[in-house]
Design a protein around this motif. Structure first.
Motif, short mmCIF file in Angstrom:
data_model
loop_
_atom_site.label_atom_id
_atom_site.label_comp_id
_atom_site.label_asym_id
_atom_site.label_seq_id
_atom_site.Cartn_x
_atom_site.Cartn_y
_atom_site.Cartn_z
N ALA A 1 0.82 -1.22 0.00
CA ALA A 1 0.00 0.00 0.00
C ALA A 1 0.85 1.27 0.00
CB ALA A 1 -0.92 0.01 1.22
N GLY A 2 2.06 1.17 -0.58
CA GLY A 2 2.93 2.32 -0.67
C GLY A 2 2.56 3.23 -1.82
N VAL B 1 -8.29 -4.05 -5.67
CA VAL B 1 -8.23 -3.97 -4.21
C VAL B 1 -6.77 -3.90 -3.81
CG1 VAL B 1 -10.38 -5.25 -3.87
CG2 VAL B 1 -8.19 -6.47 -3.81
N VAL B 2 -6.50 -3.21 -2.70
CA VAL B 2 -5.14 -3.03 -2.20
C VAL B 2 -5.00 -3.74 -0.87
CG1 VAL B 2 -3.40 -1.36 -1.47
CG2 VAL B 2 -4.94 -0.80 -3.37
N GLY B 3 -3.98 -4.57 -0.76
CA GLY B 3 -3.71 -5.29 0.47
C GLY B 3 -2.37 -4.91 1.05
N SER B 4 -2.30 -4.87 2.36
CA SER B 4 -1.08 -4.53 3.07
C SER B 4 -0.88 -5.51 4.21
CB SER B 4 -1.16 -3.10 3.62
OG SER B 4 -0.10 -2.86 4.52
N PRO B 5 0.37 -5.88 4.50
CA PRO B 5 0.60 -6.79 5.63
C PRO B 5 0.07 -6.23 6.94
CG PRO B 5 2.59 -6.58 4.30
CD PRO B 5 1.61 -5.56 3.78
N ASP B 6 0.00 -4.91 7.04
CA ASP B 6 -0.46 -4.28 8.28
C ASP B 6 -1.92 -3.84 8.22
OD1 ASP B 6 2.18 -4.49 9.27
OD2 ASP B 6 2.71 -2.66 8.17
N ALA B 7 -2.62 -4.25 7.16
CA ALA B 7 -3.96 -3.72 6.94
C ALA B 7 -4.96 -4.22 7.97
CB ALA B 7 -4.45 -4.10 5.55
N PRO C 1 5.59 -4.85 -2.05
CA PRO C 1 5.93 -4.49 -0.67
C PRO C 1 7.39 -4.04 -0.60
CG PRO C 1 6.15 -6.84 -0.94
CD PRO C 1 5.69 -6.30 -2.28
N ASP C 2 7.81 -3.53 0.55
CA ASP C 2 9.23 -3.30 0.76
C ASP C 2 9.97 -4.63 0.66
OD1 ASP C 2 8.85 -0.59 1.20
OD2 ASP C 2 8.68 -0.83 3.38
N PRO D 1 15.62 -5.80 -5.11
CA PRO D 1 16.33 -6.37 -3.96
C PRO D 1 17.28 -5.35 -3.34
CG PRO D 1 17.23 -7.22 -6.01
CD PRO D 1 16.00 -6.45 -6.37
N VAL D 2 17.48 -5.49 -2.05
CA VAL D 2 18.41 -4.65 -1.31
C VAL D 2 19.61 -5.50 -0.92
CG1 VAL D 2 18.75 -3.25 0.75
CG2 VAL D 2 16.55 -3.20 -0.43
N PHE D 3 20.80 -5.05 -1.30
CA PHE D 3 22.01 -5.79 -1.02
C PHE D 3 22.77 -5.13 0.13
CE2 PHE D 3 21.05 -6.52 -5.46
CZ PHE D 3 21.10 -7.91 -5.53
#
Length: 203
Positions: free
Chosen positions: A8-9, A27-33, A56-57, A83-85
């Protein structure tokens, strides 16, 4: 088309708005929704969509996939993550030769989804500025799945961008963190030449 958005960013919110304007059910879903009129759970978003946007992040990607409860099986899933390295002291590092691309990592975590890399090269600010304006902005897509390529192509066109097929999932590293197509604003008329150049350098 029914589209479930996971994340949801800013990117997920912008694409949700534009696809809704184009006539899709979103529809928008978020892990914190907390389920309500604006957002649903990740599981509900994954279950709702004929196609799913995964945005998501990166740090939450694995646990977010676990929360989909296998509802992505057999569906085209647009992977908009990067991806974040681990970085040096300044926080900078390019992926090494042994690093998997983001989409390869996600495929290992959820092998039954039909992954397609898309919407990961330019930030939402660029997308807002370039949306629907000539010359159209090229949106690079990478996938090994024909249905995912078709779905991504349609959804990119529906909101005013130009899809450009950049090959299979093994080419996604060209568009991701440290890749030569990351954060580059490329007109569709120039995309073939630019892509040929970066592939030649990569080899």
């Amino acid at each position: 088309m029914r589209i479930g958005i996971i994340g949801a960013g800013e990117l997920g919110g912008s694409l949700a708005e534009w696809w809704t304007q184009a006539g899709h059910d979103v529809v928008v879903g978020s892990p914190d929704a907390v389920p309500g009129p604006e957002t649903v759970t990740v599981t509900d978003a994954a279950s709702f969509g004929d196609v799913v946007l995964f945005a998501p992040d990166w740090a939450a990607a694995h646990t977010t996939l676990d929360a989909t409860a296998r509802a992505l099986t057999g569906k085209p899933v647009l992977d908009a993550t990067n991806p974040v390295f681990p970085g040096d002291r300044a926080g900078h590092r390019r992926p090494g030769p042994d690093d998997l691309s983001g989409i390869e990592t996600l495929t290992a975590w959820a092998p039954d989804a039909h992954w397609v890399k898309a919407f990961n090269t330019c930030p939402p600010s660029v997308l807002r500025r370039r949306r629907g304006r000539d010359p159209l902005l090229a949106e690079f897509i990478c996938t090994d799945h024909r249905d995912a390529r078709a779905a991504a192509t349609r959804l990119i066109q529906d909101i005013g961008f130009a899809p450009f097929f950049a090959g299979g999932a093994s080419n996604a590293c060209l568009t991701e963190t440290g890749g030569p197509l990351q954060l580059r604003e490329i007109d569709v008329a120039d995309a073939t030449a630019v892509f040929a150049q970066v592939v030649g350098v990569a080899r």
